[in-house]
Scaffold this motif. Structure first.
Motif, PDB file in Angstrom:
ATOM      1  N   HIS A 122      19.656 126.115 -61.253  1.00 28.15           N
ATOM      2  CA  HIS A 122      19.628 126.309 -59.796  1.00 28.15           C
ATOM      3  C   HIS A 122      18.812 125.173 -59.192  1.00 28.15           C
TER       4      HIS A 122
ATOM      5  N   SER B  99      19.299 132.582 -52.019  1.00 34.25           N
ATOM      6  CA  SER B  99      18.552 131.793 -53.018  1.00 34.25           C
ATOM      7  C   SER B  99      17.847 132.703 -54.021  1.00 34.25           C
TER       8      SER B  99
ATOM      9  N   SER C 280      18.629 132.832 -57.991  1.00 36.50           N
ATOM     10  CA  SER C 280      17.519 132.520 -58.898  1.00 36.50           C
ATOM     11  C   SER C 280      17.449 133.526 -60.039  1.00 36.50           C
ATOM     12  N   SER C 281      17.838 134.768 -59.774  1.00 32.18           N
ATOM     13  CA  SER C 281      17.810 135.791 -60.826  1.00 32.18           C
ATOM     14  C   SER C 281      18.983 135.639 -61.797  1.00 32.18           C
TER      15      SER C 281
ATOM     16  N   LEU D 252      15.212 126.907 -62.572  1.00 34.19           N
ATOM     17  CA  LEU D 252      15.160 126.534 -61.154  1.00 34.19           C
ATOM     18  C   LEU D 252      14.454 125.196 -61.010  1.00 34.19           C
TER      19      LEU D 252
ATOM     20  N   ALA E 250      13.149 131.918 -53.895  1.00 36.25           N
ATOM     21  CA  ALA E 250      13.662 131.603 -55.232  1.00 36.25           C
ATOM     22  C   ALA E 250      12.528 131.499 -56.245  1.00 36.25           C
ATOM     23  N   CYS E 251      11.426 130.866 -55.840  1.00 31.72           N
ATOM     24  CA  CYS E 251      10.273 130.719 -56.738  1.00 31.72           C
ATOM     25  C   CYS E 251       9.673 132.079 -57.080  1.00 31.72           C
TER      26      CYS E 251
ATOM     27  N   ALA F 240      11.889 133.640 -59.644  1.00 31.93           N
ATOM     28  CA  ALA F 240      11.739 132.935 -60.926  1.00 31.93           C
ATOM     29  C   ALA F 240      10.437 133.349 -61.608  1.00 31.93           C
TER      30      ALA F 240
ATOM     31  N   LYS G 129      11.570 133.172 -65.356  1.00 34.65           N
ATOM     32  CA  LYS G 129      12.506 132.060 -65.546  1.00 34.65           C
ATOM     33  C   LYS G 129      11.704 130.762 -65.439  1.00 34.65           C
TER      34      LYS G 129
ATOM     35  N   TRP H 295      10.665 127.165 -64.258  1.00 32.51           N
ATOM     36  CA  TRP H 295      10.990 126.381 -63.056  1.00 32.51           C
ATOM     37  C   TRP H 295      10.116 125.139 -62.958  1.00 32.51           C
TER      38      TRP H 295
END
Lengths: 265, 265, 265
Positions: free
Chosen positions: B27, B58, B62-63, B68, B86-87, B90, B95, B97
């Motif tokens: 992403h 977003s 992101s999930s 990311l 998104a952050c 994450a 996730k 990033w």
């Protein structure tokens, strides 16, 4: 019963010559990633791209341009409002327009936006197999912007979608299929290296928008754009060492193939 | 005491083979200038890029994605809100990033945004020397988006920043340094012509995001992405006549080097 | 009486050497389609591009940068507000700035925005013939972003516009004309293939912004940027097979021609 037919080189050359002659103005409302290649594909083939995206002017420009491309790749709420206005004008003025439902499936808001845009009766819907299957109601979409289905898996979905919407539906993949629900044209060839260059699918949508301004046979005009891409991919891969040089040679090939009958004259 | 180590070709090939095998979905929330090269770098190496930027989707994307990238190059308030969401996802979903704090220093609003994004614990922070020194608290930034410091001047700052944040910190320049605060990997080579092509640094951030999905050794995975870039720059400059052809050949080289062990099989 | 003059290779080399030496920081607020080529053109010639577009920081960055480019290609209301703030600072701080009134004519809102931006006294106005004729008050614009007039048809309009505004006015086309209203420099050469690559005109605007930081002779500095483009187009077309390879070789040529005297030293 469905009819399948292929596409002749003569027909391709006829469409290319018409495109160069008429130089259609294509209003591109597309995603941020592919703006440059989209413009360059249109310029290589002799069309005239213009990206007008603000809600203050998208409707006005839609009435001036010869065709409209809507690609929802990097959709935002501002772009969506402007796109809706442009689609409404295109629909009212009977201008041809192409919808590319990029990454339909896993994202709720995007799905709703695409369904709303469909109400303005796109002339052509084009996408990869997973997108077309999802839009036809029988799948949940792809892997981000990439397909997880082969294009042949999407033929039935494409034919159903065409019948239900009245749009020409075009699926890209190992073979491309373009259908009005009754007649389906198959374009073979091309090369998988094209999937390593961003925007080859998205810019095909813009070229389709240019080609369908040329006559009322939207199915064959759409097929011509697809055939020009497949032939150019084959040329490109024969002269490329990887996706970087493929990108350059592909644009050269679009230019050379679309202008080859011009040069004969 | 700091440990320095270099990076082996065998390790690079192992990571490249894994990347091709897993095809991570990255992403990318990056700046307007480098969207195309960022996507093309990921595609050349076998990863799958997707640019989803609206605040309406977003977080949802992101999930779904495997990693990311946040690059604040052409930040706007709308993009910043979408990035924060998104952050947050994450961070919550663990996730990996990557944060690229482009042009941190002279612009107040941008600095504040970057500090806010840091709260979501990036897995990797990457930038040029002036950016890393500034983010570590001991400099006022570079010349626009360009560094005014040599990368070796940023080693201490990078190590301090890594220790304080828990992130892997990567500095690009004549030599690249990647550190967790204790161990520092040096990647030599590459070519200065890469600084004449926009997005070579920014797209490296995207490739790092792809590589750190491959195992829990974020430091070595990050170093592998840097090594792949340095090797590809060397290949490119040997076959280029200037920055235009360098761009094309660099993408070819990324493709060829990352796939070389595939071709042996 | 109007004076016409041409441009010497020696003068071009002098400007190129100065550019490499000073590395001006060019604040580019330009359209979404040409961001990458704009940055790459500046980098190839030795300038330093930075795209800062948010209203939260465009004014602050305008005070830091050496020159500003305003190109209204994919204008939005958010970008327009940010542009106005940047222009105001450039005007107040007497920083040179370039206005590119892309597609002025058929779209009402865009026209009004351009007229407002003109109030901040651009140092240079550059465009194609239809745009310059329209801005001078005697035409209704082009075909989307393309000109429908030859550049020689715009000479009078350019001279009038320069006299009325105090700006240097530059028209691109088969021949380029750069004028202060009294003296007009003609740059011949180049190649029509450049019109098949998006952003060759737009990125010239950015290079002009870089060159006019070099001395107070804005007319000759502007002409130097145009001459560098024409020479690079000629080089590129001799080594290209179409618009794809033209794009690559053109960037190589900008690099090689602008650095040729460096290499002699």
């Amino acid at each position: 019963m469905q009819l399948y037919s292929s596409f002749t080189e003569d027909s391709l050359d006829k469409y290319c010559a018409q495109l160069i002659n008429r130089r259609p103005l294509v209003h591109c409302m597309t995603n941020d990633v592919v703006q440059e290649i989209t413009a360059n594909v249109l310029l290589a083939c002799g069309a005239s791209p213009a990206m007008v995206i603000a809600e203050e002017e998208s409707a006005q420009f839609s009435s001036i341009a010869d065709a409209l491309l809507i690609n929802v790749g990097t959709l935002t709420s501002e772009r969506y409002i402007a796109m809706k206005q442009a689609c409404e004008v295109a629909h009212t003025c009977q201008k041809p327009w192409v919808l590319d439902p990029v990454a339909i499936g896993p994202m709720t808001w995007r799905n709703n936006c695409i369904i709303e845009l469909m109400k303005y009766s796109p002339s052509v819907i084009r996408g990869n197999a997973s997108e077309i299957i999802c839009l036809a109601g029988s799948g949940s979409g792809g892997h981000g912007v990439d397909s997880i289905n082969g294009s042949d898996e999407a033929i039935n979905a494409a034919q159903m979608l065409a019948s239900h919407t009245g749009a020409i539906v075009a699926v890209t993949g190992e073979a491309d299929f373009i259908t009005d629900g009754h007649r389906t044209v198959t374009i073979n060839g091309g090369h998988i290296m094209a999937t390593r260059v961003v925007g080859t699918g998205c810019s095909l949508g813009a070229l389709v928008a240019a080609f369908i301004t040329l006559d009322n046979n939207t199915l064959d005009a759409c097929a011509a754009a697809h055939a020009l891409f497949k032939r150019s991919e084959e040329f490109a891969v024969a002269h490329a060492q990887g996706p970087g040089s493929f990108h350059s040679v592909f644009l050269d090939a679009l230019y050379q193939i679309s202008h080859r009958k011009q040069n004969d004259q």
